[in-house]
Design an enzyme around this catalytic site. Structure first.
Site, mmCIF file in Angstrom:
data_model
loop_
_atom_site.group_PDB
_atom_site.id
_atom_site.type_symbol
_atom_site.label_atom_id
_atom_site.label_comp_id
_atom_site.label_asym_id
_atom_site.label_seq_id
_atom_site.Cartn_x
_atom_site.Cartn_y
_atom_site.Cartn_z
ATOM 1 N N SER A 31 -0.230 -7.649 7.525
ATOM 2 C CA SER A 31 -1.400 -8.027 8.406
ATOM 3 C C SER A 31 -0.958 -8.707 9.781
ATOM 4 O O SER A 31 0.127 -9.451 9.761
ATOM 5 C CB SER A 31 -2.267 -8.859 7.418
ATOM 6 N N ARG B 141 -6.990 8.988 2.444
ATOM 7 C CA ARG B 141 -5.771 9.075 1.919
ATOM 8 C C ARG B 141 -5.440 7.689 1.325
ATOM 9 O O ARG B 141 -5.724 6.706 2.035
ATOM 10 C CB ARG B 141 -4.849 9.363 3.067
ATOM 11 N N GLU C 296 -10.162 -4.785 9.186
ATOM 12 C CA GLU C 296 -9.711 -3.600 8.726
ATOM 13 C C GLU C 296 -10.447 -3.529 7.063
ATOM 14 O O GLU C 296 -10.203 -4.819 6.164
ATOM 15 C CB GLU C 296 -8.309 -3.697 8.252
ATOM 16 N N ASN D 167 0.758 -1.166 -0.152
ATOM 17 C CA ASN D 167 0.060 0.027 0.080
ATOM 18 C C ASN D 167 0.775 1.271 0.051
ATOM 19 O O ASN D 167 0.298 2.199 -0.441
ATOM 20 C CB ASN D 167 -0.899 0.116 1.255
ATOM 21 N N GLU E 262 5.043 -4.252 12.590
ATOM 22 C CA GLU E 262 3.843 -2.894 12.363
ATOM 23 C C GLU E 262 2.564 -3.765 11.806
ATOM 24 O O GLU E 262 2.708 -3.903 10.683
ATOM 25 C CB GLU E 262 4.279 -1.847 11.534
ATOM 26 N N SER F 282 1.403 10.583 10.687
ATOM 27 C CA SER F 282 2.509 9.889 10.480
ATOM 28 C C SER F 282 3.666 11.150 10.272
ATOM 29 O O SER F 282 3.303 12.167 9.497
ATOM 30 C CB SER F 282 2.363 9.092 9.120
ATOM 31 N N CYS G 266 -3.068 1.249 6.778
ATOM 32 C CA CYS G 266 -3.196 0.723 8.502
ATOM 33 C C CYS G 266 -3.546 1.691 9.209
ATOM 34 O O CYS G 266 -4.519 1.455 10.280
ATOM 35 C CB CYS G 266 -2.040 0.036 8.907
ATOM 36 N N ALA H 145 6.098 -6.559 -1.399
ATOM 37 C CA ALA H 145 4.980 -7.281 -1.722
ATOM 38 C C ALA H 145 5.077 -7.434 -3.184
ATOM 39 O O ALA H 145 5.727 -6.800 -4.043
ATOM 40 C CB ALA H 145 3.821 -6.297 -1.426
#
Length: 471
Positions: A223, A272, A375, A145, A244, A435, A278, A170
């Site tokens: 995840s 966003r 989520e 993401n 995380e 963030s 997350c 990923a």
């Protein structure tokens, strides 16, 4: 792949395709790393470990600073690459590149501020000398993401601390990671210090690295389900881990809040990256007197968003990353509606090519609805009405997750009081964005272990060594 300073093919010649989520079309193919390739990457990182750890902090800092400058110079090119493989709208992609680059700048400054201490033992018998040394070879596993920011948030502190690493990006978004590897090489990172290994066989590849005794650190973003599996894998060699993991962020709006500010914050916290974050607001809890008005205003704002391919300049909401993501969002929305919720905007997939889902606002959502437990990772805002401060805190804490929460109120004392009571690693108090490379990012409960960013982020890549000494 990028191993030991060189572009390489997979040892068995395997490759996999990368798709554009806006069209479903193939935009590139990359090497599909094998277990043998993973061990080759560990070999390279292990060879480079001692020389890189011995590199003066100032030299490491200058390389990181050059990486920041190169990212800034190539911001538009990198943003377009992110948009192509990830699907996010160009404004979001540009924002990610700027945010990602800041980790290189921040840790170029932190690299020369290493911690250490000298104290006298309470008994007076000796001195307590504490120094910090690089943890060693690191395995970094990043999600799709934020393909640039999730990489630099790990690479930056690891380089600053003097560690070498293997980045497993990923499979949906490997192109940005490969571009970052070449950029870091150009910035002066020596061969073998940063290695990038795309692979569809993620489980086997990461497991092989974690069972190599030369690997001493795992940093994973993804995840909670996968995090649990990796913690079990890391236990076999007692590998130092940072995690995380998932989030289920509550967005709490009290009746005394500035509703204009709350709606603006909600648009940032929810929309966003089209909700694929997350930190995205996942559950909206609004105090009864303003619930209807807040819902109306939020729905109006979300209904005016332009949905389209991320690379088009007018787009504000791009596609989700793949078909599975769309299916999950659609299933959660349908489940909420069948349980009594009402979609006042959206609530369905648009009739168009690509992996899109319409921005959606749900009201009358039942507190036990699955959409409030999982989520969403999409542009959907479920709204629940609450009565009073205690009710708000109870609802916000009713989850196994604890990454971030958002609180809007006109009463600062209440805001700080509620922030203390909410079980979360981060709080946005009258802010929809938390963030920051200079702040410790991370969660509590099943949202993770350790922190990324800030001074704390580099400590996660250092081991404390205590020397008892007398003179």
């Amino acid at each position: 792949m990028f191993i030991d300073g060189n572009v390489a093919e997979a040892s068995d010649g395997g490759r996999f395709d990368v798709l554009n989520p806006a069209t479903g079309e193939v935009i590139a193919s990359v090497a599909d790393g094998t277990v043998a390739d993973a061990i080759s990457a560990v070999d390279a990182a292990s060879r480079a470990a001692a020389p890189w750890a011995a590199t003066p902090p100032r030299a490491r800092a200058e390389i990181l600073r050059r990486a920041f400058e190169l990212m800034t110079e190539r911001a538009e090119e990198l943003a377009r690459l992110i948009s192509l493989e990830n699907g996010k709208a160009m404004p979001d992609a540009r924002g990610e590149v700027a945010y990602a680059a800041e980790f290189f700048r921040w840790y170029s400054e932190e690299a020369v501020r290493g911690a250490g201490s000298l104290t006298t033992a309470p008994s007076g018998a000796n001195r307590i000398l504490v120094q910090y040394q690089p943890v060693g070879v690191c395995v970094l596993v990043t999600p799709w993401n934020f393909p640039a920011a999730m990489a630099t948030r790990k690479i930056g502190p690891a380089l600053a601390a003097g560690c070498t690493m293997l980045l497993k990006p990923a499979s949906d978004t490997p192109l940005t990671a490969l571009a970052m590897a070449e950029l870091l090489h150009e910035a002066g990172v020596p061969a073998g210090v940063v290695n990038v290994l795309p692979a569809r066989r993620s489980g086997a590849v990461v497991s092989a690295m974690l069972h190599d005794p030369r690997v001493r650190k795992l940093s994973f973003t993804g995840s909670t389900e996968v995090g649990r599996l990796l913690l079990r894998e890391a236990a076999d060699q007692v590998v130092n881990t940072s995690m995380e993991l998932g989030g289920n962020a509550p967005f709490v709006v009290f009746a005394d809040a500035d509703l204009d500010a709350a709606v603006e914050g909600a648009m940032v916290a929810k929309m966003r990256n089209a909700g694929e974050a997350c930190t995205a607001a996942n559950r909206f809890y609004v105090e009864a007197p303003v619930a209807e008005e807040f819902s109306r205003r939020l729905a109006e704002r979300m209904s005016n968003l332009v949905v389209g391919p991320g690379t088009e300049e007018t787009t504000q909401v791009g596609p989700l990353v793949n078909l599975e993501a769309v299916d999950k969002v659609d299933s959660l929305v349908r489940g909420a509606v069948s349980g009594g919720a009402k979609a006042i905007i959206g609530g369905e997939r648009p009739d168009r090519a690509g992996f899109f889902y319409d921005p959606t606002v749900l009201v009358n959502v039942q507190p036990e609805a699955p959409i409030l437990r999982e989520e969403i990772f999409g542009p959907v805002a479920p709204i629940v009405v609450f009565d009073g401060e205690d009710d708000a805190v109870r609802l916000a804490n009713d989850t196994e997750y604890g990454l971030v929460a958002y609180v809007y109120t006109g009463d600062l004392a209440r805001g700080l009081r509620v922030s203390e009571r909410i079980e979360s690693g981060m709080i946005g108090l009258n802010r929809g964005l938390v963030s920051d490379p200079a702040a410790p990012f991370g969660g509590v409960k099943q949202s993770g272990l350790g922190r990324e960013g800030g001074h704390e982020g580099m400590l996660d890549y250092l081991e404390a060594k205590y020397v008892a000494v007398s003179w």
